[in-house]
Design an enzyme around this catalytic site. Sequence first.
Site, PDB file in Angstrom:
ATOM      1  N   ASP A  26      39.166  39.479  27.107  1.00 47.79           N
ATOM      2  CA  ASP A  26      39.663  40.853  27.074  1.00 47.79           C
ATOM      3  C   ASP A  26      39.211  41.569  25.796  1.00 47.79           C
ATOM      4  O   ASP A  26      39.362  42.777  25.675  1.00 47.79           O
ATOM      5  CB  ASP A  26      41.208  40.857  27.097  1.00 47.79           C
ATOM      6  CG  ASP A  26      41.767  41.190  28.470  1.00 47.79           C
ATOM      7  OD1 ASP A  26      41.046  41.839  29.250  1.00 47.79           O
ATOM      8  OD2 ASP A  26      42.916  40.792  28.745  1.00 47.79           O
ATOM      9  N   GLN A  80      47.836  38.412  31.126  1.00 45.05           N
ATOM     10  CA  GLN A  80      48.099  39.736  31.709  1.00 45.05           C
ATOM     11  C   GLN A  80      49.212  40.437  30.925  1.00 45.05           C
ATOM     12  O   GLN A  80      50.303  39.902  30.761  1.00 45.05           O
ATOM     13  CB  GLN A  80      48.485  39.575  33.188  1.00 45.05           C
ATOM     14  CG  GLN A  80      48.632  40.877  33.930  1.00 45.05           C
ATOM     15  CD  GLN A  80      47.332  41.696  34.000  1.00 45.05           C
ATOM     16  OE1 GLN A  80      46.269  41.169  34.319  1.00 45.05           O
ATOM     17  NE2 GLN A  80      47.417  42.972  33.665  1.00 45.05           N
ATOM     18  N   LYS A 125      41.751  40.279  40.006  1.00 44.78           N
ATOM     19  CA  LYS A 125      40.887  39.508  39.097  1.00 44.78           C
ATOM     20  C   LYS A 125      40.490  38.184  39.749  1.00 44.78           C
ATOM     21  O   LYS A 125      39.348  37.728  39.634  1.00 44.78           O
ATOM     22  CB  LYS A 125      41.608  39.284  37.753  1.00 44.78           C
ATOM     23  CG  LYS A 125      41.622  40.560  36.921  1.00 44.78           C
ATOM     24  CD  LYS A 125      42.617  40.552  35.775  1.00 44.78           C
ATOM     25  CE  LYS A 125      42.688  41.951  35.156  1.00 44.78           C
ATOM     26  NZ  LYS A 125      43.720  42.106  34.131  1.00 44.78           N
TER      27      LYS A 125
END
Length: 284
Positions: free
Chosen positions: A120, A97, A53
């Site tokens: 997200d 994460q 990422k």
Amino acid sequence: MAKIIDGKAVSAQVKENIAKEVAQLKEKHGISIGLAVVIVGNNPASRIYVNNKKKACEAVGFESFEYALPEETTQDELLALIDKLNADDKVDGILVQLPLPKHLDEKIVIDNISPDKDVDAFHPVNVGKIMIGDYSFLPCTPAGVMELIASTGVEISGKECVVVGRSNIVGKPMSMLLLHKSGTVTICHSRTKDLAAECKRADILVAAVGVPKLIKGDMIKEGAVVIDVGMNRLEDGKLCGDVDFESCEKVASYITPVPGGVGPMTIAMLMKNTLTAAKKKIAL
Ligand code: NDP
């Protein structure tokens, strides 16, 4: 023999377009765009995802801010960091994460991310928006799948779409995106009575299960578009999808490989969401 859908190529194109837009925004508005990535503990797979990422951020011209916290970080400490990032103007997107260590409550953590920075699209506000089709943030993996289907030129409207898996992060939002495109959607899961019969009806089949090679060639319709979201690590260390590629590529019209299919698209869509967040800020 099916045509292979090249996720690396499609994601490279998406990232190139994002990079161009980022450069224009910098020039016109003098802004920089930032993604904060929070990782707790030492999960090796998470470490790889976070590094990927960060690389993607560099490639499109975002700043990335990494917060690598020790395994023993408390819930209060993590929530305090999220509060700080919610208030930080340099941070357009926040990504925590997952999975988090067991002592931390993922739901509470996600609920505390500002919906405007929830790149997200896991916050209940954004999940609700996906349901009603009024979304600014697209759920990354399902949105990546939609781009891959679009790249084939196959129309979704009116097609039989079967999604195997009903998780909150893949299966359910995937089904919604296909429904919004007027597919006739069936969702299968571990209690589905005759999985093969359901899959056989699909013009477009998306497998998001987590069971290596579950979908075999004799379970799919001639000419189906087959998208494999699965990322399963085998004992020999190799990555394997939920679709038995060898037998399915003989029957499908289009198929994604693993690796090199859906995986690269997820990160590209994360970049797209971060850009969307930054653009919203300018509009204010
Ligand atoms: P979950 O474990 O959260 O969900 C799996 C789903 O599959 C569940 O709904 C489960 O049913 C269903 N299922 C399990 N076994 C069967 C079976 N034998 N027949 C039919 N359905 C079954 O997984 P995720 O959705 O998070 O991930 C799915 C896969 O996608 C994994 O391999 C994961 O690594 C991968 N993944 C890949 C990403 C990418 O970027 N490429 C991103 C996210 C995930 P039930 O609900 O009844 O238990």
